[in-house]
Scaffold this motif. Structure first.
Motif, PDB file in Angstrom:
ATOM      1  N   ILE A   1     -15.249  -3.076   7.727  1.00 20.30           N
ATOM      2  CA  ILE A   1     -15.642  -4.155   6.313  1.00 20.30           C
ATOM      3  C   ILE A   1     -15.756  -3.467   5.366  1.00 20.30           C
ATOM      4  O   ILE A   1     -14.919  -3.429   4.338  1.00 20.30           O
ATOM      5  CB  ILE A   1     -16.199  -5.325   7.072  1.00 20.30           C
ATOM      6  CG1 ILE A   1     -15.982  -6.866   8.039  1.00 20.30           C
ATOM      7  CG2 ILE A   1     -16.814  -6.344   5.578  1.00 20.30           C
ATOM      8  CD1 ILE A   1     -17.050  -6.636   8.357  1.00 20.30           C
ATOM      9  N   SER A   2     -17.114  -2.115   4.967  1.00 19.66           N
ATOM     10  CA  SER A   2     -17.026  -2.369   4.586  1.00 19.66           C
ATOM     11  C   SER A   2     -16.173  -0.702   3.315  1.00 19.66           C
ATOM     12  O   SER A   2     -15.795  -0.812   2.531  1.00 19.66           O
ATOM     13  CB  SER A   2     -18.483  -1.559   4.338  1.00 19.66           C
ATOM     14  OG  SER A   2     -17.912   0.005   5.545  1.00 19.66           O
ATOM     15  N   GLY A   3     -15.080  -0.145   4.365  1.00 19.36           N
ATOM     16  CA  GLY A   3     -14.390   0.105   4.079  1.00 19.36           C
ATOM     17  C   GLY A   3     -13.022  -0.388   3.399  1.00 19.36           C
ATOM     18  O   GLY A   3     -12.506   0.282   2.501  1.00 19.36           O
ATOM     19  N   LEU A   4     -12.511  -1.268   3.469  1.00 16.09           N
ATOM     20  CA  LEU A   4     -11.470  -1.922   3.507  1.00 16.09           C
ATOM     21  C   LEU A   4     -12.104  -2.515   1.482  1.00 16.09           C
ATOM     22  O   LEU A   4     -11.809  -3.027   0.880  1.00 16.09           O
ATOM     23  CB  LEU A   4     -11.631  -3.501   3.867  1.00 16.09           C
ATOM     24  CG  LEU A   4     -10.894  -3.007   5.305  1.00 16.09           C
ATOM     25  CD1 LEU A   4     -10.751  -4.445   6.238  1.00 16.09           C
ATOM     26  CD2 LEU A   4      -9.464  -3.409   5.066  1.00 16.09           C
ATOM     27  N   VAL A   5     -13.379  -2.731   1.658  1.00 17.62           N
ATOM     28  CA  VAL A   5     -13.579  -4.070   0.567  1.00 17.62           C
ATOM     29  C   VAL A   5     -13.832  -2.685  -0.452  1.00 17.62           C
ATOM     30  O   VAL A   5     -13.483  -2.420  -2.176  1.00 17.62           O
ATOM     31  CB  VAL A   5     -15.336  -4.347   0.171  1.00 17.62           C
ATOM     32  CG1 VAL A   5     -16.174  -4.582  -0.712  1.00 17.62           C
ATOM     33  CG2 VAL A   5     -15.681  -5.271   1.321  1.00 17.62           C
ATOM     34  N   LEU A   6     -13.723  -1.306  -0.344  1.00 18.40           N
ATOM     35  CA  LEU A   6     -13.899   0.485  -1.363  1.00 18.40           C
ATOM     36  C   LEU A   6     -12.159   0.001  -0.636  1.00 18.40           C
ATOM     37  O   LEU A   6     -12.136   0.349  -2.610  1.00 18.40           O
ATOM     38  CB  LEU A   6     -15.157   1.105  -0.749  1.00 18.40           C
ATOM     39  CG  LEU A   6     -16.119   1.089  -0.392  1.00 18.40           C
ATOM     40  CD1 LEU A   6     -16.751   1.861   0.832  1.00 18.40           C
ATOM     41  CD2 LEU A   6     -16.788   1.439  -1.335  1.00 18.40           C
ATOM     42  N   PHE A   7     -11.610   0.290  -0.239  1.00 18.44           N
ATOM     43  CA  PHE A   7      -9.999  -0.007  -0.552  1.00 18.44           C
ATOM     44  C   PHE A   7      -9.715  -0.404  -1.199  1.00 18.44           C
ATOM     45  O   PHE A   7      -9.125  -0.312  -2.565  1.00 18.44           O
ATOM     46  CB  PHE A   7      -9.196   0.199   0.647  1.00 18.44           C
ATOM     47  CG  PHE A   7      -7.915   0.836   0.891  1.00 18.44           C
ATOM     48  CD1 PHE A   7      -7.425   1.891   0.936  1.00 18.44           C
ATOM     49  CD2 PHE A   7      -6.941  -0.107   0.625  1.00 18.44           C
ATOM     50  CE1 PHE A   7      -6.271   2.511   0.621  1.00 18.44           C
ATOM     51  CE2 PHE A   7      -5.438  -0.176   0.195  1.00 18.44           C
ATOM     52  CZ  PHE A   7      -5.397   1.424   0.302  1.00 18.44           C
ATOM     53  N   ILE A   8     -10.076  -2.215  -1.679  1.00 18.74           N
ATOM     54  CA  ILE A   8      -9.769  -2.888  -2.122  1.00 18.74           C
ATOM     55  C   ILE A   8      -9.897  -3.187  -3.522  1.00 18.74           C
ATOM     56  O   ILE A   8      -9.365  -2.700  -4.693  1.00 18.74           O
ATOM     57  CB  ILE A   8      -9.627  -4.263  -1.705  1.00 18.74           C
ATOM     58  CG1 ILE A   8      -9.587  -4.836  -0.248  1.00 18.74           C
ATOM     59  CG2 ILE A   8      -9.770  -5.407  -2.583  1.00 18.74           C
ATOM     60  CD1 ILE A   8      -9.607  -5.975   0.135  1.00 18.74           C
ATOM     61  N   TYR A   9     -11.166  -2.116  -3.525  1.00 17.01           N
ATOM     62  CA  TYR A   9     -11.620  -1.529  -4.899  1.00 17.01           C
ATOM     63  C   TYR A   9     -10.278  -0.876  -5.632  1.00 17.01           C
ATOM     64  O   TYR A   9      -9.878  -0.692  -6.867  1.00 17.01           O
ATOM     65  CB  TYR A   9     -12.977  -1.431  -4.939  1.00 17.01           C
ATOM     66  CG  TYR A   9     -13.225  -0.985  -6.584  1.00 17.01           C
ATOM     67  CD1 TYR A   9     -13.988  -1.530  -7.623  1.00 17.01           C
ATOM     68  CD2 TYR A   9     -13.220   0.531  -6.759  1.00 17.01           C
ATOM     69  CE1 TYR A   9     -14.196  -1.346  -8.542  1.00 17.01           C
ATOM     70  CE2 TYR A   9     -14.256   0.839  -7.834  1.00 17.01           C
ATOM     71  CZ  TYR A   9     -14.375   0.002  -9.034  1.00 17.01           C
ATOM     72  OH  TYR A   9     -14.779   0.549 -10.169  1.00 17.01           O
ATOM     73  N   VAL A  10     -10.319   0.110  -5.158  1.00 13.88           N
ATOM     74  CA  VAL A  10      -9.030   1.727  -5.487  1.00 13.88           C
ATOM     75  C   VAL A  10      -8.005   0.481  -5.720  1.00 13.88           C
ATOM     76  O   VAL A  10      -7.912   1.205  -6.854  1.00 13.88           O
ATOM     77  CB  VAL A  10      -9.772   2.703  -4.473  1.00 13.88           C
ATOM     78  CG1 VAL A  10      -9.238   3.494  -4.715  1.00 13.88           C
ATOM     79  CG2 VAL A  10     -11.311   2.754  -4.404  1.00 13.88           C
ATOM     80  N   PHE A  11      -7.498  -0.408  -4.874  1.00 16.62           N
ATOM     81  CA  PHE A  11      -6.543  -0.159  -4.437  1.00 16.62           C
ATOM     82  C   PHE A  11      -5.918  -1.220  -6.410  1.00 16.62           C
ATOM     83  O   PHE A  11      -5.187  -1.096  -7.366  1.00 16.62           O
ATOM     84  CB  PHE A  11      -5.616  -1.013  -3.833  1.00 16.62           C
ATOM     85  CG  PHE A  11      -4.505  -2.672  -3.749  1.00 16.62           C
ATOM     86  CD1 PHE A  11      -3.286  -1.383  -3.392  1.00 16.62           C
ATOM     87  CD2 PHE A  11      -4.478  -3.193  -4.567  1.00 16.62           C
ATOM     88  CE1 PHE A  11      -2.369  -1.732  -3.936  1.00 16.62           C
ATOM     89  CE2 PHE A  11      -3.183  -3.874  -4.649  1.00 16.62           C
ATOM     90  CZ  PHE A  11      -1.611  -3.014  -4.625  1.00 16.62           C
TER      91      PHE A  11
END
Length: 564
Positions: free
Chosen positions: A8-18
């Motif tokens: 979940i934390s990785g997906l939040v960060l990935f969406i931010y970077v995206f």
């Protein structure tokens, strides 16, 4: 729970970077387009609740990364996973100044961190920051994409989507960096045309003073040094923990071929394989998700701790036998004997849920054997490529007939065919399908003979034997030659019935048990009680001159309903 938090934390960060990279793409058009995109980006990510979620995700993801390093049994890992860890270590040193120089100076010193200010500060004073920014984009994006790939590659739909995802993963950072470079060129052009441009931008943004800049850089150094200190502390703690575990004693794991490995108590089977360089499949990297590391545990299996909830879920998904464990989750506290069940090079496809019978099960099924009559003599006077051509046409026709009737080709043996029916749908439906397959095979053979009339001195003839009974079903073989097959008395009986078609000068012999399972009355055809080698009792059979004498499929359907 840990795995879910990391995801979940990785997906939040990935969406931010995206979204951040998407925000850079308008830089290809103009600074005004870039700033317009920034307003949308900030409207999403600057509100306090979202900002708290973002920074909490960063702290959680970072903390769980340290925890994962501490828990790793071995630092030896596949190249892709090593790249993920390596890029992850680089993120904090590269990102620290970017985060502090935008969000922190905005909140603490009141700097208006517009793109014009950020790009000007990077391009006009020190091009080393430009190189660092480009490296940050590539490192963060590649790290996130590798993590996303390692998560998604176990999904059944992922192989179809992966080429498009790869194209997008290359295109987005390329466009984002192109937008960033275009914005930098624009800054340099304006600075060259207007000597007061840079000072004007800094003044309008309320840029930090030299003293404040020194404070930010000192804080950056503290974050970077603190990060590496925590990383070193984690590695030292990991080493001390394993030394303590080693003092608890050693156990031996035995592998096929007589190889034995001594490891400390509490080590996992997969870690033992890695430490001793025993090839062992593990698509998910030992996270207990893919099941490709599964092993059959022999002697000593009872001493293994019971599977946890996650392991039980994965084992249930693949229909594992009671003595099968995931090597990455099974901690060894006593001597044991293990056999890896998948090739060391097993890929994500073998991680998909599979029927439990593939690992071995006793089922009542229908079996078909068919063999060409006199083909060896026929082939003696023909050229090799003619023989291969005719056989391939024959196998295609027979295989198609079997599959259209709902059967599964087990193997081609010389000029013979073995097929299985009812493995998944039950022996009653399997028996009806086997009879329909025999009828379709006879039809296909007639069509093939008409097609090859000018190539053969006489028509091809076949004998077919059908029987139903209990057989051991499972995937058997070695390496690429592994396939689903069946063994047992019922298989041998079906083969002998096919051989008896020669004695009865018939195309098809059907055992009474199979006819009974199909619910079909074959009393109109000759009935015999025959003694077969290996059977204590005589077997009733029905002999048909031609399989075309079998009723149409509609009759099978009616018979099936009546039997049910």
């Amino acid at each position: 729970m840990v795995r879910r938090l990391r995801l979940i934390s990785g997906l939040v960060l990935f969406i931010y970077v995206f979204t951040h990279l998407l925000n850079l793409v308008p830089g290809l058009l103009s600074f005004s387009a870039l700033e317009a995109g920034r307003y949308v980006f900030l409207a999403v990510w600057r509100p306090l609740p979202v900002s708290l979620l973002l920074y909490l995700s960063l702290l959680v993801h970072l903390g769980l990364a340290f925890y994962a390093i501490f828990r790793r049994e071995s630092l030896a890992m596949p190249l892709l996973e090593a790249l993920r860890y390596g890029f992850g270590v680089l993120i904090i040193p590269l990102a620290a100044l970017h985060i502090l120089g935008t969000r922190l100076v905005h909140e603490v010193y009141g700097v208006e961190d517009s793109y014009l200010y950020v790009v000007t500060a990077q391009w006009a004073f020190d091009l080393g920051y430009v190189v660092q920014q480009i490296a940050l984009v590539l490192v963060v994006w590649i790290h996130g994409c590798i993590g996303l790939h390692l998560w998604l590659r176990l999904k059944a739909w992922y192989p179809r989507f992966a080429p498009y995802g790869l194209a997008g993963a290359v295109l987005l950072p390329t466009l984002a960096l192109a937008g960033y470079l275009a914005a930098g060129r624009e800054v340099l052009r304006r600075a060259q045309e207007d000597p007061g441009f840079i000072s004007g931008v800094m003044a309008r943004a309320n840029a930090v003073s030299a003293a404040e800049t020194a404070e930010v850089l000192a804080l950056r150094d503290g974050v970077v040094y603190g990060f590496f200190a925590l990383l070193l502390l984690t590695l030292v703690a990991r080493l001390l923990w394993r030394l303590w575990q080693r003092r608890q004693g050693m156990v031996r794991i035995s592998y096929p071929g007589g190889r034995q490995i001594a490891i400390r108590k509490g080590e996992t089977i997969l870690a033992a394989s890695h430490l001793a360089r025993v090839p062992h499949a593990s698509v998910c990297g030992g996270r207990g998700r893919c099941s490709t590391c599964r092993v059959r545990v022999g002697r000593g299996g009872a001493a293994l701790p019971a599977p946890g909830a996650e392991e039980r879920r994965v084992l249930a998904r693949i229909g594992a036998a009671p003595n099968v464990r995931l090597a990455c989750q099974a901690h060894v506290f006593d001597d044991c004997e293990v056999t890896p069940l998948l090739p060391a090079g097993a890929g994500p496809r073998l991680a998909q849920p599979r029927p439990g019978y593939l690992q071995g099960d006793e089922r009542e099924i229908a079996i078909l054997f068919a063999d060409l009559r006199g083909f060896t003599t026929l082939a003696e006077d023909r050229l090799p490529y003619d023989v291969v051509f005719v056989l391939n046409r024959y196998f295609t026709a027979m295989g198609t007939a079997v599959e259209q009737a709902g059967g599964r080709i087990d193997k081609f043996i010389g000029d013979g065919v073995m097929a299985l029916f009812g493995i998944e749908r039950g022996v009653e439906q399997g028996s009806r399908n086997a009879l329909e397959a025999a009828r379709r095979m006879a039809l296909s053979l007639d069509e093939l003979n008409r097609s090859l009339a000018h190539d053969l001195p006489e028509p091809l003839r076949i004998g077919i034997g059908l029987h139903s009974g209990y057989a051991i079903v499972g995937e058997m073989g070695y390496g690429a030659a592994t396939s689903l097959t069946a063994i047992g008395d019922a298989v041998n009986t079906a083969s002998r019935l096919e051989a008896l078609t020669k004695e009865f000068d018939a195309q098809l012999i059907v055992s009474a048990p199979l006819a009974g399972h199909a619910g079909l009355d074959l009393g109109a055809f000759p009935h015999h009680e025959i003694d077969l080698r290996g059977r204590s009792q005589a077997l009733g059979v029905h002999v048909l001159k031609s399989a075309l004498d079998l009723p149409e499929p509609s009759v099978f359907a009616i018979a099936g309903k009546a039997a049910e």
